[in-house]
Design a protein around this motif. Structure first.
Motif, short mmCIF file in Angstrom:
data_model
loop_
_atom_site.label_atom_id
_atom_site.label_comp_id
_atom_site.label_asym_id
_atom_site.label_seq_id
_atom_site.Cartn_x
_atom_site.Cartn_y
_atom_site.Cartn_z
N PHE A 364 116.74 85.43 70.47
CA PHE A 364 117.84 86.37 70.33
C PHE A 364 117.39 87.63 69.59
O PHE A 364 116.32 87.68 68.97
CB PHE A 364 119.02 85.70 69.61
N ALA A 365 118.24 88.66 69.66
CA ALA A 365 117.87 89.99 69.16
C ALA A 365 117.64 90.00 67.66
O ALA A 365 116.80 90.74 67.17
CB ALA A 365 118.95 91.01 69.54
N GLY A 366 118.37 89.21 66.90
CA GLY A 366 118.20 89.22 65.46
C GLY A 366 119.38 88.60 64.75
O GLY A 366 120.24 87.95 65.37
N VAL A 367 119.43 88.82 63.43
CA VAL A 367 120.48 88.23 62.59
C VAL A 367 121.18 89.34 61.82
O VAL A 367 120.53 90.23 61.26
CB VAL A 367 119.88 87.21 61.59
N GLU A 368 122.50 89.30 61.82
CA GLU A 368 123.30 90.17 60.96
C GLU A 368 123.91 89.30 59.88
O GLU A 368 124.70 88.40 60.18
CB GLU A 368 124.38 90.87 61.78
N GLN A 369 123.51 89.52 58.62
CA GLN A 369 123.96 88.61 57.56
C GLN A 369 124.89 89.29 56.57
O GLN A 369 124.77 90.47 56.28
CB GLN A 369 122.74 88.04 56.82
N THR A 370 125.85 88.49 56.09
CA THR A 370 126.83 88.93 55.11
C THR A 370 126.89 87.90 53.99
O THR A 370 126.90 86.69 54.26
CB THR A 370 128.23 89.07 55.74
N GLY A 371 126.92 88.35 52.74
CA GLY A 371 126.93 87.43 51.61
C GLY A 371 128.34 87.09 51.16
O GLY A 371 129.27 87.89 51.28
N GLU A 372 128.50 85.89 50.64
CA GLU A 372 129.78 85.45 50.06
C GLU A 372 129.45 84.88 48.68
O GLU A 372 128.81 83.83 48.57
CB GLU A 372 130.43 84.40 50.94
N GLN A 373 129.88 85.58 47.65
CA GLN A 373 129.52 85.17 46.29
C GLN A 373 130.37 83.99 45.83
O GLN A 373 131.55 83.91 46.12
CB GLN A 373 129.68 86.34 45.33
N ARG A 374 129.71 83.07 45.11
CA ARG A 374 130.42 81.93 44.53
C ARG A 374 130.24 81.95 43.03
O ARG A 374 129.38 82.66 42.50
CB ARG A 374 129.89 80.62 45.11
N GLY A 375 131.06 81.18 42.33
CA GLY A 375 130.99 81.12 40.89
C GLY A 375 129.67 80.52 40.39
O GLY A 375 129.02 79.75 41.09
N VAL A 376 129.31 80.87 39.18
CA VAL A 376 128.05 80.38 38.60
C VAL A 376 128.04 78.86 38.52
O VAL A 376 127.00 78.22 38.68
CB VAL A 376 127.84 81.00 37.21
N PHE A 377 129.19 78.26 38.30
CA PHE A 377 129.27 76.81 38.15
C PHE A 377 129.73 76.12 39.43
O PHE A 377 130.13 74.97 39.40
CB PHE A 377 130.20 76.45 36.99
N ASP A 378 129.67 76.84 40.52
CA ASP A 378 130.01 76.26 41.83
C ASP A 378 128.70 75.87 42.51
O ASP A 378 127.92 76.71 42.95
CB ASP A 378 130.75 77.30 42.68
N TRP A 379 128.45 74.55 42.59
CA TRP A 379 127.21 74.06 43.17
C TRP A 379 127.41 73.50 44.57
O TRP A 379 126.65 72.67 45.04
CB TRP A 379 126.58 73.00 42.28
#
Length: 418
Positions: A364-379
Motif C-alpha cells: 500500500f501507499a503508506g500510513v497516515e498516523q494520528t496520536g491519542e494521548q492517555r494518562g500517565v497511569f493508564d497502562w
C-alpha cells in the motif's frame, strides 16, 4: 452451489530485484556469468532460488518453494510455552488450543501476536518476556529455547536450498553471494545454518527490500498470519510437523485437566471480544488453531495480520488468502485492466514502526498516523501502540491507498514518528 475459489497466483523470485538487493548489500554489481543464491524466509512460505547474470540480464535458473515460515515458528513456540508454563491454568490453555468463543479466539490471536513480537526481538537479543495481561501471565523466553524449537525447520530450508543449487548445477563455492530476505530470515540461526552448510557468508537484504514477483496481476496478499484456509498445500517433507505440534499442545492440555486441582484454573475473566481471530500464525493444524497459512504470496513482502474468520485479508506477503477475481466487464462497458488491489493488513497492537513496515510490505501507499494521548497511569496500551485503523483489517483496497492508524502515547506524540 458452492463457490470454488480461483487458483492462487504463482509467486516467484524477482531476479532483477534480488540482484539489486545483493549489489546494494555487497557494494558491487553482479559480474557477467556469475550466479548467486536467494534464501527468502517469509511469514508462511520459503523460497530458494539460484539467479545468474546472462548477457546483461539476470534470470532465475532454479527455484523451489516450501510452506515453511515465521507462522510455523510461532506455532511451535505456542506449543512449547503451553508445556513450559502449565501453571497458567488448564482452562486457559484449553481455550487457546480449541477456541470456541469469540473471546477465546481473540485471546489466542493476541498471544500469537505476542509470540511473533518476542521471536523478532530474539533476533537482536538473547532474552525476552512474553506478557499476556488478559490472562495475567508472563513467560520468559531465551534465544536458545527458541532456536531449539525451530532448528529442524531451519535445517529443512537449508535442505531445499541445497536441492535448488543441485538442480541449477551450481556448487556453493561458485556462488558470488547468498542473499537472505524476508522477516523470518533475520533469525540468527538461519544465517548460522547457511554458513555451516555451504561455507558462504550470507548477506541480509534491506528490511523493506522486495524480491518476489507475482506472475499475474496483484491479488489479495498471500501471507497473512491468521487466515482460515480451505485447503492446505501439499508438502514434500515434514508433513508430520503440524500433527506432532497439535498432539503436543493437546497432550499438555489433557495432562493439565487430569491434574487440574494441582495446577489451578488461572483463567482471566472478561476477555475483550474484539475482532475474530484468523491465522496462518500458527501454521500448525486445524485442531490447534483452526487456521493455517498457505505458501503462496504476492509481490509484497511479509508482515503480520489478522483477518476475520471468513477469508478477509490482512498483512503483507502475509498469510494465505483466497485470490480476488476481477469482475467480468459488462457488454456495455469497455474492458479495462483492473487496478492492483491488496488485502489491508491488521496492524492493531503493533508499534507505529511495525505498522509502517507491514503496510509497506503489503504494497500500500503508506500510513497516515494520528496520536491519542492517555494518562500517565493508564497502562491499557503501550506507547506508540496502534489502537485503531482504517480501512478495516482484511478489507480489499487499491494498493494506491494509504492506511490510517491511531496510536496511543503518554509522553510526546513525536516519539512515535517513523
Amino acid at each position: 452451489m458452492h463457490n470454488v475459489p480461483p487458483a492462487a497466483s504463482p509467486v516467484r523470485i524477482d531476479p532483477g530485484a534480488a540482484a539489486a538487493s545483493l549489489g546494494s548489500a555487497t557494494g558491487g554489481p553482479l559480474a557477467s556469468g556469475a550466479a548467486f543464491a536467494v534464501y527468502r524466509l517469509g511469514r508462511s512460505s520459503f523460497h530458494a532460488a539460484v539467479v545468474r547474470r546472462v548477457e546483461g540480464d539476470v534470470v532465475v535458473i532454479a527455484e523451489r518453494t516450501e510452506p515453511i515460515g515465521g507462522a510455523e515458528f510461532d506455532g511451535l513456540l505456542l506449543a512449547y510455552l503451553s508445556g513450559r508454563h502449565p501453571d497458567a491454568g488448564v482452562r486457559l490453555w484449553s481455550r487457546i488450543a480449541d477456541p470456541a468463543e469469540a473471546a477465546d479466539r481473540q485471546l489466542r490471536a493476541r498471544l500469537l501476536e505476542k509470540i511473533t513480537r518476542a521471536r523478532e526481538e530474539l533476533s537482536e537479543r538473547d532474552f525476552t518476556v512474553i506478557t499476556l495481561p488478559e490472562a495475567d501471565i508472563k513467560m520468559p523466553l531465551t534465544r536458545e529455547e527458541f532456536e531449539s524449537r525451530v532448528g529442524e525447520l531451519v535445517e529443512s530450508t537449508a535442505d531445499v536450498m541445497e536441492e535448488t543449487l543441485a538442480e541449477a548445477g551450481v556448487h556453493p563455492a561458485e556462488l558470488a553471494g547468498l542473499l537472505m530476505a524476508g522477516g523470518a530470515a533475520r533469525t540468527p540461526l538461519a544465517a548460522t545454518t547457511l554458513r555451516r552448510r555451504f561455507g558462504v557468508e550470507p548477506v541480509l537484504a534491506a528490511p523493506n527490500a522486495k524480491v518476489l514477483l507475482a506472475e499475474a496481476a496483484p491479488v489479495a496478499t498471500r501471507e497473512l498470519p491468521f487466515v482460515d484456509e480451505q485447503e492446505a498445500p501439499p508438502r514434500r517433507r515434514g508433513q508430520g510437523r503440524a500433527v506432532v505440534l497439535t498432539a503436543a499442545l493437546l497432550v499438555v492440555v489433557g495432562a493439565g485437566a487430569a491434574f487440574g486441582s494441582q495446577l489451578g484454573d488461572g483463567d482471566s475473566a472478561g476477555d475483550d471480544v474484539a475482532a475474530d481471530e484468523s491465522t496462518a500464525a500458527a501454521a500448525t493444524s486445524e485442531t490447534l488453531a483452526d487456521a493455517s497459512a498457505e505458501p503462496s504470496e504476492t509481490a509484497s513482502e511479509e508482515a503480520s495480520a489478522t483477518p476475520s474468520e471468513s477469508p478477509t485479508p490482512d498483512e503483507t506477503e502475509l498469510g494465505p488468502e483466497d485470490p480476488v477475481e476481477d469482475e467480468a466487464p459488462s457488454e456495455s462497458d469497455p474492458t479495462t485492466e483492473s487496478a492492483p488491489i491488496g488485502s489491508v493488513p491488521n496492524v492493531v497492537g503493533m508499534s507505529t514502526a511495525e505498522a509502517h513496515r507491514a503496510v509497506e510490505e503489503a504494497g500500500f501507499a503508506g500510513v497516515e498516523q494520528t496520536g491519542e494521548q492517555r494518562g500517565v497511569f493508564d497502562w491499557s496500551h503501550e506507547d506508540c501502540e496502534i489502537i485503531d485503523q482504517s480501512p478495516e483489517p482484511g478489507s480489499t483496497r487499491a494498493l494506491s491507498e494509504s492506511v490510517s492508524v491511531t496510536f496511543s502515547y503518554s509522553g510526546e506524540a513525536s516519539d512515535c514518528d517513523v
